[in-house]
Design a protein around this motif. Structure first.
Motif, PDB file in Angstrom:
ATOM      1  N   MET A   1     -22.727 -22.572   3.232  1.00 32.60           N
ATOM      2  CA  MET A   1     -22.310 -21.772   4.383  1.00 32.60           C
ATOM      3  C   MET A   1     -20.789 -21.823   4.511  1.00 32.60           C
ATOM      4  O   MET A   1     -20.195 -22.880   4.436  1.00 32.60           O
ATOM      5  N   THR A   2     -20.184 -20.657   4.706  1.00 32.63           N
ATOM      6  CA  THR A   2     -18.742 -20.565   4.929  1.00 32.63           C
ATOM      7  C   THR A   2     -18.442 -20.839   6.400  1.00 32.63           C
ATOM      8  O   THR A   2     -19.160 -20.363   7.281  1.00 32.63           O
ATOM      9  N   HIS A   3     -17.371 -21.609   6.655  1.00 34.18           N
ATOM     10  CA  HIS A   3     -16.970 -21.898   8.030  1.00 34.18           C
ATOM     11  C   HIS A   3     -15.463 -21.756   8.141  1.00 34.18           C
ATOM     12  O   HIS A   3     -14.718 -22.363   7.370  1.00 34.18           O
ATOM     13  N   LEU A   4     -15.006 -20.925   9.090  1.00 28.69           N
ATOM     14  CA  LEU A   4     -13.580 -20.774   9.383  1.00 28.69           C
ATOM     15  C   LEU A   4     -13.355 -21.110  10.847  1.00 28.69           C
ATOM     16  O   LEU A   4     -14.137 -20.705  11.703  1.00 28.69           O
ATOM     17  N   GLN A   5     -12.266 -21.842  11.126  1.00 28.82           N
ATOM     18  CA  GLN A   5     -11.952 -22.153  12.519  1.00 28.82           C
ATOM     19  C   GLN A   5     -10.451 -22.210  12.702  1.00 28.82           C
ATOM     20  O   GLN A   5      -9.721 -22.734  11.847  1.00 28.82           O
ATOM     21  N   SER A   6      -9.995 -21.631  13.829  1.00 28.17           N
ATOM     22  CA  SER A   6      -8.571 -21.660  14.165  1.00 28.17           C
ATOM     23  C   SER A   6      -8.455 -21.577  15.680  1.00 28.17           C
ATOM     24  O   SER A   6      -9.456 -21.646  16.395  1.00 28.17           O
ATOM     25  N   ASP A   7      -7.228 -21.395  16.171  1.00 28.44           N
ATOM     26  CA  ASP A   7      -7.033 -21.237  17.610  1.00 28.44           C
ATOM     27  C   ASP A   7      -7.719 -19.969  18.137  1.00 28.44           C
ATOM     28  O   ASP A   7      -8.109 -19.899  19.297  1.00 28.44           O
ATOM     29  N   HIS A   8      -7.835 -18.953  17.265  1.00 25.78           N
ATOM     30  CA  HIS A   8      -8.339 -17.652  17.709  1.00 25.78           C
ATOM     31  C   HIS A   8      -9.826 -17.438  17.441  1.00 25.78           C
ATOM     32  O   HIS A   8     -10.475 -16.669  18.163  1.00 25.78           O
ATOM     33  N   ILE A   9     -10.358 -18.049  16.403  1.00 22.04           N
ATOM     34  CA  ILE A   9     -11.720 -17.703  15.980  1.00 22.04           C
ATOM     35  C   ILE A   9     -12.491 -18.927  15.493  1.00 22.04           C
ATOM     36  O   ILE A   9     -11.901 -19.944  15.110  1.00 22.04           O
ATOM     37  N   GLU A  10     -13.796 -18.798  15.519  1.00 21.07           N
ATOM     38  CA  GLU A  10     -14.668 -19.672  14.746  1.00 21.07           C
ATOM     39  C   GLU A  10     -15.747 -18.778  14.141  1.00 21.07           C
ATOM     40  O   GLU A  10     -16.349 -17.964  14.849  1.00 21.07           O
TER      41      GLU A  10
END
Length: 198
Positions: A1-10
């Motif tokens: 599973m791909t996971h991206l996280q930042s101040d703006h999105i998850e």
């Protein structure tokens, strides 16, 4: 599973190939810049090598041109599918500064936006698929609220009650429910679940 996280999105995303085939006929691309998030999901017609080729061509052209408008990206996606089998295509682009997003879809891909106060938005796609022939697009623009959730999935993901799934759960929980219960083995299936945080 791909996971991206930042101040703006998850964002979480995953896909499964039909009958555990080597090649998946779905393809997706997710990319975040300082100013925006871009997601594309392409579902190549049928399954196997030619479906994979069509879907991969779409995600590659969006990856190479992600700074363009959604209308432009849909047109480029259509162009790269000349002499190929064709694909259903959905493109979602969120502008962090304006707190709005553009969305366009041709074919059997589903998109939902769910706000914290329980409002579910479901823009209807244009029927058909992209194949290089002249095509009408319906790109729509929506404002979004902080902490809203979005779900984009191909027709291999079977959902009965989307609103119930999206309410009172984190996107991490939703992703694992989708992965465990909704991915079909008799079709290529892909989902992208995310939250726009600010």
């Amino acid at each position: 599973m791909t996971h991206l996280q930042s101040d703006h999105i998850e964002v979480y995303a995953t896909q499964t190939a039909k009958n555990n085939n080597f090649l998946c006929g779905d393809s997706y691309f997710i990319h975040e810049t300082e100013d925006y998030l871009i997601c594309v999901l392409a579902d190549g017609l049928g399954s196997g090598e030619f479906a994979y080729e069509s879907a991969a061509a779409v995600t590659k052209v969006v990856e190479d041109n992600h700074q363009e408008t959604v209308d432009c990206l849909m047109s480029l996606s259509n162009d790269v599918l000349q002499q190929k089998r064709g694909a259903a295509v959905a493109i979602f682009k969120a502008d962090f500064k304006r707190q709005e997003f553009e969305y366009s879809c041709v074919g059997n891909i589903r998109f939902y936006l769910y706000t914290e106060d329980g409002k579910l938005t479901y823009p209807l796609p244009v029927t058909g698929y992209l194949s290089g022939r002249p095509q009408v697009y319906r790109t729509r623009r929506f404002a979004y609220e902080t902490n809203c959730k979005f779900l984009l999935h191909s027709d291999g993901v079977q959902l009965l009650n989307v609103k119930s799934l999206l309410q009172n759960r984190s996107i991490h929980q939703i992703a694992y429910i989708l992965e465990g219960e909704s991915m079909q083995t008799n079709d290529d299936s892909t989902f992208i679940i995310g939250s726009l945080l600010k």
